[in-house]
Write a protein that holds these residues in place. Structure first.
Motif, PDB file in Angstrom:
ATOM      1  N   MET A   1       0.853  -1.160   0.000  1.00  0.00           N
ATOM      2  CA  MET A   1       0.000   0.000   0.000  1.00  0.00           C
ATOM      3  C   MET A   1       0.905   1.232   0.000  1.00  0.00           C
ATOM      4  O   MET A   1       1.822   1.335   0.806  1.00  0.00           O
ATOM      5  N   SER A   2       0.612   2.144  -0.885  1.00  0.00           N
ATOM      6  CA  SER A   2       1.440   3.347  -0.980  1.00  0.00           C
ATOM      7  C   SER A   2       1.060   4.333   0.127  1.00  0.00           C
ATOM      8  O   SER A   2       0.059   4.161   0.836  1.00  0.00           O
ATOM      9  N   THR A   3       1.860   5.358   0.254  1.00  0.00           N
ATOM     10  CA  THR A   3       1.630   6.361   1.293  1.00  0.00           C
ATOM     11  C   THR A   3       0.322   7.111   1.048  1.00  0.00           C
ATOM     12  O   THR A   3      -0.431   7.372   1.989  1.00  0.00           O
ATOM     13  N   THR A   4       0.048   7.441  -0.203  1.00  0.00           N
ATOM     14  CA  THR A   4      -1.197   8.158  -0.488  1.00  0.00           C
ATOM     15  C   THR A   4      -2.413   7.273  -0.235  1.00  0.00           C
ATOM     16  O   THR A   4      -3.438   7.762   0.250  1.00  0.00           O
ATOM     17  N   GLN A   5      -2.300   5.993  -0.541  1.00  0.00           N
ATOM     18  CA  GLN A   5      -3.410   5.082  -0.252  1.00  0.00           C
ATOM     19  C   GLN A   5      -3.623   4.947   1.248  1.00  0.00           C
ATOM     20  O   GLN A   5      -4.760   4.926   1.722  1.00  0.00           O
ATOM     21  N   ALA A   6      -2.534   4.854   2.001  1.00  0.00           N
ATOM     22  CA  ALA A   6      -2.656   4.740   3.458  1.00  0.00           C
ATOM     23  C   ALA A   6      -3.263   6.007   4.057  1.00  0.00           C
ATOM     24  O   ALA A   6      -4.113   5.933   4.951  1.00  0.00           O
ATOM     25  N   ALA A   7      -2.836   7.158   3.544  1.00  0.00           N
ATOM     26  CA  ALA A   7      -3.376   8.416   4.058  1.00  0.00           C
ATOM     27  C   ALA A   7      -4.861   8.551   3.727  1.00  0.00           C
ATOM     28  O   ALA A   7      -5.668   8.938   4.588  1.00  0.00           O
ATOM     29  N   ALA A  65      -7.901  -2.662   3.092  1.00  0.00           N
ATOM     30  CA  ALA A  65      -6.459  -2.449   3.175  1.00  0.00           C
ATOM     31  C   ALA A  65      -5.698  -3.729   2.846  1.00  0.00           C
ATOM     32  O   ALA A  65      -4.681  -3.693   2.147  1.00  0.00           O
ATOM     33  N   ALA A  66      -6.178  -4.865   3.325  1.00  0.00           N
ATOM     34  CA  ALA A  66      -5.532  -6.144   3.019  1.00  0.00           C
ATOM     35  C   ALA A  66      -5.621  -6.451   1.530  1.00  0.00           C
ATOM     36  O   ALA A  66      -4.654  -6.927   0.923  1.00  0.00           O
ATOM     37  N   TYR A  67      -6.771  -6.178   0.931  1.00  0.00           N
ATOM     38  CA  TYR A  67      -6.930  -6.401  -0.501  1.00  0.00           C
ATOM     39  C   TYR A  67      -5.949  -5.538  -1.298  1.00  0.00           C
ATOM     40  O   TYR A  67      -5.301  -6.019  -2.234  1.00  0.00           O
ATOM     41  N   LEU A  68      -5.844  -4.276  -0.927  1.00  0.00           N
ATOM     42  CA  LEU A  68      -4.916  -3.388  -1.636  1.00  0.00           C
ATOM     43  C   LEU A  68      -3.475  -3.850  -1.469  1.00  0.00           C
ATOM     44  O   LEU A  68      -2.685  -3.843  -2.421  1.00  0.00           O
ATOM     45  N   ALA A  69      -3.113  -4.290  -0.264  1.00  0.00           N
ATOM     46  CA  ALA A  69      -1.749  -4.741  -0.023  1.00  0.00           C
ATOM     47  C   ALA A  69      -1.469  -6.025  -0.806  1.00  0.00           C
ATOM     48  O   ALA A  69      -0.389  -6.166  -1.404  1.00  0.00           O
ATOM     49  N   LEU A  70      -2.391  -6.961  -0.827  1.00  0.00           N
ATOM     50  CA  LEU A  70      -2.191  -8.208  -1.580  1.00  0.00           C
ATOM     51  C   LEU A  70      -2.161  -7.954  -3.071  1.00  0.00           C
ATOM     52  O   LEU A  70      -1.364  -8.558  -3.801  1.00  0.00           O
ATOM     53  N   HIS A  71      -3.005  -7.068  -3.529  1.00  0.00           N
ATOM     54  CA  HIS A  71      -3.025  -6.733  -4.965  1.00  0.00           C
ATOM     55  C   HIS A  71      -1.709  -6.096  -5.388  1.00  0.00           C
ATOM     56  O   HIS A  71      -1.174  -6.403  -6.448  1.00  0.00           O
ATOM     57  N   ARG A  72      -1.182  -5.235  -4.540  1.00  0.00           N
ATOM     58  CA  ARG A  72       0.099  -4.591  -4.854  1.00  0.00           C
ATOM     59  C   ARG A  72       1.236  -5.616  -4.810  1.00  0.00           C
ATOM     60  O   ARG A  72       2.148  -5.578  -5.631  1.00  0.00           O
ATOM     61  N   ALA A  73       1.189  -6.548  -3.857  1.00  0.00           N
ATOM     62  CA  ALA A  73       2.242  -7.561  -3.761  1.00  0.00           C
ATOM     63  C   ALA A  73       2.221  -8.497  -4.975  1.00  0.00           C
ATOM     64  O   ALA A  73       3.282  -8.909  -5.451  1.00  0.00           O
ATOM     65  N   GLN A  74       1.034  -8.803  -5.483  1.00  0.00           N
ATOM     66  CA  GLN A  74       0.940  -9.669  -6.663  1.00  0.00           C
ATOM     67  C   GLN A  74       1.400  -8.956  -7.910  1.00  0.00           C
ATOM     68  O   GLN A  74       1.967  -9.571  -8.801  1.00  0.00           O
ATOM     69  N   SER A  75       1.176  -7.655  -8.001  1.00  0.00           N
ATOM     70  CA  SER A  75       1.579  -6.925  -9.204  1.00  0.00           C
ATOM     71  C   SER A  75       3.076  -6.656  -9.235  1.00  0.00           C
ATOM     72  O   SER A  75       3.649  -6.446 -10.288  1.00  0.00           O
ATOM     73  N   ASP A  76       3.736  -6.680  -8.072  1.00  0.00           N
ATOM     74  CA  ASP A  76       5.196  -6.458  -8.026  1.00  0.00           C
ATOM     75  C   ASP A  76       5.888  -7.720  -8.318  1.00  0.00           C
ATOM     76  O   ASP A  76       6.359  -8.300  -9.024  1.00  0.00           O
TER      77      ASP A  76
END
Length: 76
Positions: A1-7, A65-76
Protein backbone atom coordinates in the motif's frame (compact mmCIF):
# COMPACT_ATOMS: atom_id res chain seq x y z
CA UNK A 1 0.00 0.00 0.00
CA UNK A 2 1.44 3.35 -0.98
CA UNK A 3 1.63 6.36 1.29
CA UNK A 4 -1.20 8.16 -0.49
CA UNK A 5 -3.41 5.08 -0.25
CA UNK A 6 -2.66 4.74 3.46
CA UNK A 7 -3.38 8.42 4.06
CA UNK A 8 -6.65 8.30 2.15
CA UNK A 9 -7.54 5.10 4.00
CA UNK A 10 -7.06 6.79 7.37
CA UNK A 11 -8.94 9.91 6.33
CA UNK A 12 -11.86 7.85 5.03
CA UNK A 13 -11.88 5.76 8.21
CA UNK A 14 -12.04 8.81 10.47
CA UNK A 15 -14.71 10.43 8.30
CA UNK A 16 -16.92 7.34 8.43
CA UNK A 17 -16.50 6.93 12.19
CA UNK A 18 -17.21 10.62 12.84
CA UNK A 19 -20.31 10.51 10.63
CA UNK A 20 -21.54 7.46 12.53
CA UNK A 21 -21.00 9.25 15.86
CA UNK A 22 -22.96 12.25 14.55
CA UNK A 23 -25.84 9.98 13.49
CA UNK A 24 -25.89 8.29 16.89
CA UNK A 25 -25.86 11.64 18.68
CA UNK A 26 -28.73 12.97 16.60
CA UNK A 27 -30.73 9.77 17.20
CA UNK A 28 -30.23 10.03 20.95
CA UNK A 29 -31.28 13.70 20.92
CA UNK A 30 -34.41 12.88 18.92
CA UNK A 31 -35.26 9.95 21.19
CA UNK A 32 -34.94 7.29 18.50
CA UNK A 33 -32.62 5.27 20.71
CA UNK A 34 -32.84 5.15 24.47
CA UNK A 35 -29.57 5.14 26.37
CA UNK A 36 -31.38 3.69 29.38
CA UNK A 37 -32.75 0.42 28.02
CA UNK A 38 -35.90 -0.98 29.54
CA UNK A 39 -36.70 -4.03 27.44
CA UNK A 40 -34.57 -6.71 25.83
CA UNK A 41 -35.12 -5.18 22.40
CA UNK A 42 -33.66 -1.89 23.67
CA UNK A 43 -30.52 -3.74 24.78
CA UNK A 44 -30.23 -5.45 21.38
CA UNK A 45 -30.65 -2.17 19.46
CA UNK A 46 -28.05 -0.42 21.60
CA UNK A 47 -25.63 -3.32 21.24
CA UNK A 48 -26.09 -3.39 17.47
CA UNK A 49 -25.74 0.35 16.98
CA UNK A 50 -22.85 0.99 19.33
CA UNK A 51 -20.87 -2.26 18.92
CA UNK A 52 -21.79 -4.32 15.88
CA UNK A 53 -21.99 -1.56 13.27
CA UNK A 54 -18.62 0.03 14.20
CA UNK A 55 -17.00 -3.42 14.19
CA UNK A 56 -18.40 -4.12 10.72
CA UNK A 57 -17.08 -0.77 9.47
CA UNK A 58 -13.64 -1.50 10.93
CA UNK A 59 -13.67 -4.98 9.38
CA UNK A 60 -14.53 -3.53 5.97
CA UNK A 61 -11.69 -1.04 6.16
CA UNK A 62 -9.23 -3.74 7.25
CA UNK A 63 -10.39 -6.02 4.43
CA UNK A 64 -9.99 -3.19 1.95
CA UNK A 65 -6.46 -2.45 3.18
CA UNK A 66 -5.53 -6.14 3.02
CA UNK A 67 -6.93 -6.40 -0.50
CA UNK A 68 -4.92 -3.39 -1.64
CA UNK A 69 -1.75 -4.74 -0.02
CA UNK A 70 -2.19 -8.21 -1.58
CA UNK A 71 -3.03 -6.73 -4.97
CA UNK A 72 0.10 -4.59 -4.85
CA UNK A 73 2.24 -7.56 -3.76
CA UNK A 74 0.94 -9.67 -6.66
CA UNK A 75 1.58 -6.92 -9.20
CA UNK A 76 5.20 -6.46 -8.03
Amino acid sequence: MSTTQAASFLVAFFVVISLWVQVLLSWTREGVIALQPVTLSDYIVILALFVAVPLVVIALFVAWAAYLALHRAQSD
